[in-house]
Design a protein around this motif. Structure first.
Motif, PDB file in Angstrom:
ATOM      1  N   VAL A  36     -14.295 -67.308  25.698  1.00 21.65           N
ATOM      2  CA  VAL A  36     -15.185 -68.370  25.245  1.00 21.65           C
ATOM      3  C   VAL A  36     -15.675 -68.060  23.838  1.00 21.65           C
ATOM      4  O   VAL A  36     -16.058 -66.927  23.540  1.00 21.65           O
ATOM      5  N   VAL A  37     -15.641 -69.075  22.980  1.00 15.59           N
ATOM      6  CA  VAL A  37     -16.198 -68.964  21.629  1.00 15.59           C
ATOM      7  C   VAL A  37     -17.330 -69.981  21.537  1.00 15.59           C
ATOM      8  O   VAL A  37     -17.116 -71.181  21.703  1.00 15.59           O
ATOM      9  N   LEU A  38     -18.536 -69.470  21.302  1.00 14.09           N
ATOM     10  CA  LEU A  38     -19.708 -70.327  21.170  1.00 14.09           C
ATOM     11  C   LEU A  38     -20.181 -70.306  19.727  1.00 14.09           C
ATOM     12  O   LEU A  38     -20.023 -69.305  19.028  1.00 14.09           O
ATOM     13  N   GLY A  39     -20.771 -71.391  19.297  1.00 10.72           N
ATOM     14  CA  GLY A  39     -21.368 -71.460  17.974  1.00 10.72           C
ATOM     15  C   GLY A  39     -22.874 -71.504  18.101  1.00 10.72           C
ATOM     16  O   GLY A  39     -23.413 -72.234  18.935  1.00 10.72           O
ATOM     17  N   ILE A  55     -23.264 -74.427  20.904  1.00  8.27           N
ATOM     18  CA  ILE A  55     -22.169 -75.380  21.075  1.00  8.27           C
ATOM     19  C   ILE A  55     -20.909 -74.621  21.483  1.00  8.27           C
ATOM     20  O   ILE A  55     -20.697 -73.482  21.063  1.00  8.27           O
ATOM     21  N   VAL A  56     -20.122 -75.240  22.333  1.00  6.14           N
ATOM     22  CA  VAL A  56     -18.865 -74.634  22.769  1.00  6.14           C
ATOM     23  C   VAL A  56     -17.804 -74.963  21.723  1.00  6.14           C
ATOM     24  O   VAL A  56     -17.499 -76.118  21.470  1.00  6.14           O
ATOM     25  N   LEU A  57     -17.253 -73.922  21.116  1.00  6.93           N
ATOM     26  CA  LEU A  57     -16.237 -74.106  20.089  1.00  6.93           C
ATOM     27  C   LEU A  57     -14.827 -73.858  20.608  1.00  6.93           C
ATOM     28  O   LEU A  57     -13.864 -74.334  20.023  1.00  6.93           O
ATOM     29  N   GLY A  58     -14.710 -73.104  21.675  1.00  5.85           N
ATOM     30  CA  GLY A  58     -13.382 -72.838  22.200  1.00  5.85           C
ATOM     31  C   GLY A  58     -13.422 -72.216  23.575  1.00  5.85           C
ATOM     32  O   GLY A  58     -14.321 -71.432  23.891  1.00  5.85           O
ATOM     33  N   MET A  59     -12.454 -72.609  24.398  1.00  5.55           N
ATOM     34  CA  MET A  59     -12.250 -72.014  25.714  1.00  5.55           C
ATOM     35  C   MET A  59     -10.756 -71.779  25.852  1.00  5.55           C
ATOM     36  O   MET A  59      -9.964 -72.712  25.713  1.00  5.55           O
ATOM     37  N   HIS A  60     -10.384 -70.538  26.113  1.00  2.43           N
ATOM     38  CA  HIS A  60      -8.981 -70.164  26.187  1.00  2.43           C
ATOM     39  C   HIS A  60      -8.747 -69.386  27.475  1.00  2.43           C
ATOM     40  O   HIS A  60      -9.501 -68.468  27.791  1.00  2.43           O
ATOM     41  N   VAL A  61      -7.692 -69.733  28.220  1.00  2.31           N
ATOM     42  CA  VAL A  61      -7.377 -69.092  29.490  1.00  2.31           C
ATOM     43  C   VAL A  61      -6.139 -68.235  29.306  1.00  2.31           C
ATOM     44  O   VAL A  61      -5.161 -68.656  28.684  1.00  2.31           O
ATOM     45  N   ASP A  69      -5.172 -62.632  19.599  1.00  2.69           N
ATOM     46  CA  ASP A  69      -5.631 -63.822  20.320  1.00  2.69           C
ATOM     47  C   ASP A  69      -7.080 -64.146  19.951  1.00  2.69           C
ATOM     48  O   ASP A  69      -7.446 -65.313  19.790  1.00  2.69           O
ATOM     49  N   VAL A  70      -7.895 -63.111  19.823  1.00  4.19           N
ATOM     50  CA  VAL A  70      -9.301 -63.300  19.467  1.00  4.19           C
ATOM     51  C   VAL A  70      -9.400 -63.813  18.032  1.00  4.19           C
ATOM     52  O   VAL A  70     -10.188 -64.718  17.737  1.00  4.19           O
ATOM     53  N   LYS A  71      -8.586 -63.266  17.149  1.00  8.87           N
ATOM     54  CA  LYS A  71      -8.561 -63.736  15.764  1.00  8.87           C
ATOM     55  C   LYS A  71      -8.199 -65.222  15.729  1.00  8.87           C
ATOM     56  O   LYS A  71      -8.862 -66.028  15.060  1.00  8.87           O
ATOM     57  N   GLU A  72      -7.165 -65.603  16.481  1.00  7.59           N
ATOM     58  CA  GLU A  72      -6.727 -67.001  16.517  1.00  7.59           C
ATOM     59  C   GLU A  72      -7.815 -67.908  17.092  1.00  7.59           C
ATOM     60  O   GLU A  72      -8.051 -69.011  16.592  1.00  7.59           O
ATOM     61  N   ALA A  73      -8.502 -67.441  18.141  1.00  8.36           N
ATOM     62  CA  ALA A  73      -9.587 -68.234  18.740  1.00  8.36           C
ATOM     63  C   ALA A  73     -10.707 -68.454  17.732  1.00  8.36           C
ATOM     64  O   ALA A  73     -11.273 -69.551  17.645  1.00  8.36           O
ATOM     65  N   ASN A  74     -11.037 -67.420  16.955  1.00  2.54           N
ATOM     66  CA  ASN A  74     -12.059 -67.556  15.913  1.00  2.54           C
ATOM     67  C   ASN A  74     -11.623 -68.533  14.830  1.00  2.54           C
ATOM     68  O   ASN A  74     -12.421 -69.325  14.343  1.00  2.54           O
ATOM     69  N   GLU A  75     -10.348 -68.475  14.449  1.00  2.00           N
ATOM     70  CA  GLU A  75      -9.838 -69.370  13.415  1.00  2.00           C
ATOM     71  C   GLU A  75      -9.842 -70.825  13.884  1.00  2.00           C
ATOM     72  O   GLU A  75     -10.200 -71.725  13.129  1.00  2.00           O
ATOM     73  N   LYS A  76      -9.461 -71.054  15.151  1.00  2.00           N
ATOM     74  CA  LYS A  76      -9.490 -72.422  15.696  1.00  2.00           C
ATOM     75  C   LYS A  76     -10.923 -72.947  15.750  1.00  2.00           C
ATOM     76  O   LYS A  76     -11.176 -74.114  15.459  1.00  2.00           O
ATOM     77  N   ALA A  77     -11.850 -72.081  16.119  1.00  2.00           N
ATOM     78  CA  ALA A  77     -13.258 -72.481  16.179  1.00  2.00           C
ATOM     79  C   ALA A  77     -13.774 -72.808  14.773  1.00  2.00           C
ATOM     80  O   ALA A  77     -14.532 -73.760  14.598  1.00  2.00           O
TER      81      ALA A  77
END
Length: 185
Positions: A36-39, A55-61, A69-77
């Protein structure tokens, strides 16, 4: 779906605000975890954060999340908010810390894990504490399915034991108050 909150995740976010990312992995369900990536507001608002601030910026399963993967999740957020976060917050997991580092985001440890690590350093090998946890664990096993189960101390998960010491202290204090009423002051 709107009742379950999916609409909050899919809504367009206000652009131009300064955010910080809070990233965490959830408890594993079967073989999968949720990243989960929260803002949250990057600047102190003068009050504790509440649900309206997050705010929810990303949810990845996935089965596991590596630092890429964490870097990519941060970039998408960051794409979602229109700017890179001012900084990131997570526990000390190597994949999360590494993901922030690879994304060029300053990282800060969250306070609950930091204090938990301090407690572990102080009490982790303390003979009295170890003895207490062993005794309470045996008592929990002995009475957990009996009519006395309501008296038992809270279950201390192995992973978060030192983050949840307050629950044991509260339970112990309540027991002492019942057994020694003059301790209420």
């Amino acid at each position: 779906m709107r009742k379950l909150g999916l609409s909050v995740y899919e809504e367009d976010l206000p652009q131009g605000r300064k955010y910080a990312h809070v990233v965490d992995e959830s408890i594993m369900i079967n073989k999968e975890k949720l990243l989960v990536v929260l803002g949250v507001p990057a600047e102190h608002t003068g009050k504790p954060l509440n649900h309206d601030d997050v705010i929810v910026l990303g949810m990845h399963v996935g089965e596991c999340f590596k630092r890429d993967d964490v870097k990519e999740a941060n970039e998408k957020a960051a794409e979602k908010t229109g700017s890179s976060p001012e900084y990131g917050i997570s526990d000390g997991a190597h994949n999360l810390v590494g993901g922030f580092k690879d994304a060029g985001i300053d990282h800060h440890l969250d306070i609950s894990h930091t204090l938990g690590n301090c407690m572990k350093h102080v009490y982790g090998k303390d003979p009295e504490f170890v003895s207490l946890t062993e005794k309470l664990g045996k008592i929990r096993l002995q009475y957990h399915l009996t009519d006395k189960a309501w008296l038992l101390p809270p279950n201390m998960r192995a992973m978060a034991r030192f983050m949840n010491l307050r629950e044991w202290v509260t339970w112990g204090r309540k027991c002492l108050i019942v057994l020694v009423p003059w301790m209420t002051t």
